[in-house]
Structure formats: C-alpha cells, structure tokens
Design a protein around this motif. Sequence first.
Motif, PDB file in Angstrom:
ATOM      1  N   PRO A 153       0.820  -1.218   0.000  1.00 21.98           N
ATOM      2  CA  PRO A 153       0.000   0.000   0.000  1.00 21.98           C
ATOM      3  C   PRO A 153       0.850   1.262   0.000  1.00 21.98           C
ATOM      4  N   VAL A 154       0.279   2.339  -0.547  1.00 24.65           N
ATOM      5  CA  VAL A 154       0.969   3.625  -0.592  1.00 24.65           C
ATOM      6  C   VAL A 154       1.431   4.038   0.798  1.00 24.65           C
ATOM      7  N   GLU A 155       0.546   3.926   1.789  1.00 21.55           N
ATOM      8  CA  GLU A 155       0.874   4.375   3.137  1.00 21.55           C
ATOM      9  C   GLU A 155       2.080   3.633   3.702  1.00 21.55           C
ATOM     10  N   GLU A 156       2.190   2.345   3.386  1.00 24.80           N
ATOM     11  CA  GLU A 156       3.328   1.561   3.880  1.00 24.80           C
ATOM     12  C   GLU A 156       4.646   2.091   3.314  1.00 24.80           C
ATOM     13  N   ASN A 157       4.663   2.403   2.023  1.00 21.46           N
ATOM     14  CA  ASN A 157       5.870   2.955   1.416  1.00 21.46           C
ATOM     15  C   ASN A 157       6.166   4.368   1.912  1.00 21.46           C
ATOM     16  N   VAL A 158       5.134   5.143   2.156  1.00 16.76           N
ATOM     17  CA  VAL A 158       5.333   6.494   2.689  1.00 16.76           C
ATOM     18  C   VAL A 158       5.981   6.421   4.066  1.00 16.76           C
ATOM     19  N   GLU A 159       5.532   5.499   4.890  1.00 15.97           N
ATOM     20  CA  GLU A 159       6.118   5.352   6.228  1.00 15.97           C
ATOM     21  C   GLU A 159       7.579   4.911   6.149  1.00 15.97           C
ATOM     22  N   ASP A 185      -1.389  -4.227  -9.773  1.00 17.99           N
ATOM     23  CA  ASP A 185      -1.961  -5.455  -9.248  1.00 17.99           C
ATOM     24  C   ASP A 185      -3.196  -5.195  -8.401  1.00 17.99           C
ATOM     25  N   THR A 186      -3.374  -3.952  -7.951  1.00 22.34           N
ATOM     26  CA  THR A 186      -4.560  -3.593  -7.167  1.00 22.34           C
ATOM     27  C   THR A 186      -5.626  -2.952  -8.034  1.00 22.34           C
ATOM     28  N   GLY A 187      -5.351  -2.835  -9.336  1.00 21.04           N
ATOM     29  CA  GLY A 187      -6.320  -2.246 -10.258  1.00 21.04           C
ATOM     30  C   GLY A 187      -6.207  -0.745 -10.391  1.00 21.04           C
ATOM     31  N   GLU A 188      -5.197  -0.138  -9.769  1.00 21.33           N
ATOM     32  CA  GLU A 188      -5.028   1.308  -9.850  1.00 21.33           C
ATOM     33  C   GLU A 188      -3.575   1.639 -10.170  1.00 21.33           C
ATOM     34  N   ARG A 189      -3.384   2.763 -10.850  1.00 21.14           N
ATOM     35  CA  ARG A 189      -2.036   3.248 -11.147  1.00 21.14           C
ATOM     36  C   ARG A 189      -1.686   4.293 -10.097  1.00 21.14           C
ATOM     37  N   LYS A 190      -0.682   3.987  -9.271  1.00 21.20           N
ATOM     38  CA  LYS A 190      -0.499   4.767  -8.060  1.00 21.20           C
ATOM     39  C   LYS A 190       0.853   5.460  -7.932  1.00 21.20           C
ATOM     40  N   LEU A 191       1.721   5.369  -8.939  1.00 16.45           N
ATOM     41  CA  LEU A 191       3.057   5.942  -8.769  1.00 16.45           C
ATOM     42  C   LEU A 191       2.995   7.438  -8.479  1.00 16.45           C
ATOM     43  N   GLY A 216       4.071   1.638 -18.753  1.00 16.94           N
ATOM     44  CA  GLY A 216       3.490   2.030 -17.479  1.00 16.94           C
ATOM     45  C   GLY A 216       3.398   3.525 -17.318  1.00 16.94           C
ATOM     46  N   VAL A 217       4.434   4.237 -17.765  1.00 17.08           N
ATOM     47  CA  VAL A 217       4.434   5.693 -17.643  1.00 17.08           C
ATOM     48  C   VAL A 217       3.399   6.322 -18.574  1.00 17.08           C
ATOM     49  N   HIS A 218       3.227   5.739 -19.758  1.00 14.75           N
ATOM     50  CA  HIS A 218       2.368   6.352 -20.768  1.00 14.75           C
ATOM     51  C   HIS A 218       0.954   6.589 -20.253  1.00 14.75           C
ATOM     52  N   GLY A 219       0.409   5.638 -19.518  1.00 13.74           N
ATOM     53  CA  GLY A 219      -0.969   5.776 -19.045  1.00 13.74           C
ATOM     54  C   GLY A 219      -1.160   6.839 -17.981  1.00 13.74           C
ATOM     55  N   ILE A 220      -0.070   7.239 -17.317  1.00 11.49           N
ATOM     56  CA  ILE A 220      -0.174   8.262 -16.263  1.00 11.49           C
ATOM     57  C   ILE A 220       0.764   9.435 -16.555  1.00 11.49           C
ATOM     58  N   ARG A 221       1.136   9.612 -17.813  1.00 12.56           N
ATOM     59  CA  ARG A 221       2.160  10.608 -18.142  1.00 12.56           C
ATOM     60  C   ARG A 221       1.748  12.020 -17.756  1.00 12.56           C
ATOM     61  N   GLU A 222       0.476  12.369 -17.942  1.00  9.07           N
ATOM     62  CA  GLU A 222       0.026  13.722 -17.594  1.00  9.07           C
ATOM     63  C   GLU A 222       0.074  13.921 -16.080  1.00  9.07           C
TER      64      GLU A 222
END
Length: 417
Positions: A153-159, A185-191, A216-222
Amino acid sequence: MARYHIETYGCTSNRGESREIERRLRDAGHYRVDGPEVADVAILNTCTVVEKTERNMLRRAEELADETADLFITGCMALAQGEEFRAADIDGQVLHWDEVPEAVTNGECPTTTPDAEPILDGVVGILPIARGCMSNCSYCITKEATGKIDSPPVEENVEKARALIHAGAKEIRITGQDTGVYGWDTGERKLHELLERICEIEGDFRVRVGMANPKGVHGIREELAEVFAEHDELYDFLHAPVQSGSDDVLGDMRRQHQVEEYVEVVETFDDRLDYWTLSTDFIVGFPTETEHDHEQSMALLRETRPEKINVTRFSKRPGTDAAEMKGLGGTVKKERSKEMSELKREIVADAYEDMVGERREDCLVVEEGTADSVKCRDSAYRQIIVQNASDHGLEPGDFVDLEVTAHETMYAFGDPV
C-alpha cells in the motif's frame, strides 16, 4: 541473472568504484564467479599511471575478450584513452564506471530480493516500492525470479520513506523492477500518488524515481509530469528504457510499448518541465534487428536526445525465448554498438556543455569523490563535481548553489556561488 568476473587495477579510487559496481550488480540479482572462463561478462577496471601499465591493460583486455562472452572496460585508461582499446580492435565496450551495472543487465529489469527493505547508504536512502513487473520480455530472465508486480500500500511505502528521512537520508531512491506499474496489481495506477505523498513529508530531501518502462508511464504521463512540475523535492529525471526505435523489434522483444508511446511520454515531460533529464536504454543487435531497424533506433536517439543513454549489445540469457533465436554476428553488433555509442557521447556531451556558465541552485552533495572532491546532483539529477571540497566545507548531505565551470562527457564541474 548474469555471472560476472571483475578485475581492478590501480588506486583506491578504482577499488572504490569497483565496489560500487559490485554492489549495484548484487542488488540487481547478478553474482560474482571466479574466472572469466565461467562468466557471462567480464569487467576490467583499468589504470593508466605509466606506459608499461597501459600495455598491460591492453594485453589483459585482449585476453579477457577472448575468454568471455562480453567485456566491459572502465577506469582511468578507458576514460582517458578509450581510443587505444578501439585501435587495438579489442572486442569490448568502453564505459564510464557508473554505466557498467546497467550495461551488464542486458536491458533486463533490476532484481529486488524477496526480503528487500529500505537501506540507508550514507545520505542515500534506497526504497524498493514493489517487487515484480507486468512485462514478459523475450530476452529477460529476471521475470523468472520476480514474478508479477506485488505492490504494498501507498501508506506503507510512505512510512518507510519517512523513516529513512528521519534516519538522515537526504536523497530517496525509489527502486523496483518497473516503478511505472506500481499499483497495477490492485487495479489502480499509483506511482504519481505515492510520489506526491512522499514529497509531503517534512524535511529537506530529494527523490529520484528509478526505472519505469514506457508502457506504465504512458498511461499516467500527464499526472506524473504534473507531480514532477509541482514538487521541488523530485529530481526532474525519468528513466524510461525504450530499447529500440523499431516497432518490429519491440514486438519481437515482447516489449509492451510502441515507439509512438515513448515519444508521447517525452513530449509530455517536455511540455511541463523546462529543465529535466531523460534517461533511456537501447539494446543493439537483437537477433531480428535489421539494418533498417538500427537506423530507426539511431533516428529516435537523434530526435529525443536523452541526456543519459545506456547502450547494450544483445547477449543471450539461458532459458529465454530470445536465446533460441539465430543471432547476429559479433562484428555486426560491434559496429552498430560503436555507431550508437559515438552518437551517445555527442548528445550527452552537448547536454553538459550547455550547462557551462549557468548557475544551478540547491544542488545536493550526495557522496565523496576522489582527491578531495564531492559529487553533487542538480535539480535534473545531473552530476556536478566540486573539487577542493574541504576548502568550501562541503560534505554529503549539504545543499549548495553551484556555477558550472567546465564539463566532461558524463558530468560537469562547478564552484560554489
């Protein structure tokens, strides 16, 4: 993963650079063997102190080239007199030491160990954000060791990032097999979400995003470019390995992107960022690469002009589909590699030459260099060397404004303002 043999000659600086090369290779899942005859690749870290040493280096390089599949030559003689190895027609690639680990990987993703945890190395915090990837490249053996993406999860990496910063990290390096597919893998692009959250942590630090494949970058490039533009904590640096300028070759490689998608990523970042570094990789001499395919790669390199470029001659990895393909001759791969490497040096040198005379603010001193120097990174993660660092009271972890005074092909020199 590759078996490597490494030999180091000369001063303590060379030995230190070899240790760093080995550390990165181990982090990427490769392992050392005793002797070039049982290695996939050999690495020769050279010295050039006297003429006799130079002759010994040329002789040893020739021996290693005959004993192993691929030879990478680095160190003082390689950088100062690389033309000597080419004039001797030695079948090896002359590289800056910092380029060796990525060249050895043969275009493969880095391999994070199953129990990978954040590491504090000096003032650099290394943060693996996920394990695995979503690709199935025909030349890559890494996927056999890593499997599909597994994103905490995002929160785990943030910690984890927060803990590194509280422990003294001034630079957070986001790593993974493919950071661009974090969260798939969770169905969302979260980088982009993860990066924004890390940048909100209190403290004075910088964040470098590790390799992210173009698909991977192309779908969230903006969204990703917007986060880079909004947060000074992020180095304006993107490593997106295209590998070929030919869609036909990309298809045979089973890369998930096409050339147009890579170009669209570059154009998006160009639109949002005034000063940034594009890093990319090319595999030269893939078994199905024709002369026309190679020319397309050369044209793409000229068009996008990345400021950091890794050029790797294709070599077969056991158990991969590409290993079963009929390969190109060594001479063809060598000639194409030489042509692309020459263009690479021209493009990268132009980028650093354009920096001379300019002021770079809030550069981070990342690590000590050789002979009382320090290595700094500017906002676009370009390396600036400050000599006589003790006279300026500079040490790793400091931030400093620099005026760029000179350059070499792969880095610049600067003086504190």
